[in-house]
Write an enzyme that holds these catalytic residues in place. Structure first.
Site, PDB file in Angstrom:
ATOM      1  CE  LYS A 117      47.958  38.955   1.443  1.00  0.00           C
ATOM      2  NZ  LYS A 117      47.272  39.244   0.158  1.00  0.00           N
ATOM      3  CE  LYS A 151      46.599  42.174   2.651  1.00  0.00           C
ATOM      4  NZ  LYS A 151      46.345  42.430   1.197  1.00  0.00           N
ATOM      5  CG  ASP A 159      48.720  41.983  -2.073  1.00  0.00           C
ATOM      6  OD1 ASP A 159      49.047  43.141  -2.377  1.00  0.00           O
ATOM      7  OD2 ASP A 159      47.977  41.722  -1.101  1.00  0.00           O
TER       8      ASP A 159
END
Length: 258
Positions: A166, A198, A102
């Site tokens: 995300k 996300k 991430d």
């Protein structure tokens, strides 16, 4: 088609959850607990999301073939490290056993008009994440704020090869919002590419989860939401999921009433 029951939403949310501990006080004992909590009587979460320094421990705890993936963060949380530093973070995490990376984009640079800094960062980390490693790109939408900036960041992430977009680190005052989710999901649909989404930070209850799932269903279609295309980044959502599946009162509702 009738609306899904709260228990159905909870069961789905469990499979979509990146169970997260990115607290500053996280300890090895907390990681042991997180790994255990990721396996519930009703199934397992999609992943755990942890600091890089704990990846090797988590891999040893979960083993090589565990269905729970190990996600970790790089260029986190400020998005201000050099490309070389972040690539090294990424390669070290993968060597330690991470399945998913991430990455926080250099969002301050984007806010100052430097799109190339964002492209260079994502491209370099993408190159370090050979399949089957999953790359999630964190836009930090609560800091970008402006619709056009969020759209631009989304399109850059998609073009440079992100597997997921995300919203947030969970470390700023404003994290996931439905407004940002709408923008990002629309950009994904417009791209025609298989890119996941996300929301992270602030998703605390099954009721919250339903709102994001419903939004994704509206924009992407009813069959789009699954672990390969949709995740929740959350630390306390699991407690509410289990309360609802158990048939008990939502933990979030009970806490609010108290």
């Amino acid at each position: 088609m009738t609306e899904a029951s709260t228990r159905q939403i909870a069961s789905l949310a469990l499979t979509l959850l990146d169970l997260t501990d990115l607290s500053d006080t996280c300890t090895p004992a907390d990681i042991e607990t997180l790994c255990a909590d990721a396996h519930t009587p009703y199934g397992h979460t999609a992943a755990i999301c942890i600091w890089p320094r704990f990846v090797q421990q988590a891999r040893g705890r979960l083993g090589p073939a565990n269905p729970v993936k190990i996600a970790t963060v790089v260029n986190f949380p400020l998005g201000n490290l050099t490309v070389d530093t972040v690539v090294k973070e990424t390669l070290d995490a993968i060597a330690d056993g991470a399945d998913e990376i991430d990455l926080v984009i250099p969002y301050h640079a984007l806010m100052e008009g430097d799109e190339q800094a964002v492209r260079a960062m994502i491209s370099a980390v993408r190159a370090a994440c050979a399949p089957p490693i999953v790359l999630k790109v964190i836009l930090e939408t609560g800091e970008l704020k402006e619709r056009d900036l969020i759209r631009n960041a989304s399109h850059i992430g998609i073009r440079e090869g992100a597997d997921f977009l995300k919203t947030s680190t969970g470390k700023v005052p404003v994290n996931a919002t439905l407004e940002a989710a709408d923008i990002m999901l629309t950009c994904i649909r417009e791209s025609g590419r298989k890119v996941g989404f996300k929301p992270a930070g602030g998703v605390q209850s099954v009721a919250d989860a339903r709102l994001y799932i419903n939004l994704a269903d509206t924009i992407q279609g009813a069959d789009w939401v699954m672990p390969s295309t949709f995740r929740f980044g959350a630390s306390i959502l699991l407690k509410d999921i289990l309360s609802v599946i158990d048939g008990r009162e939502s933990a979030a509702i009970a806490a609010a009433a108290y």
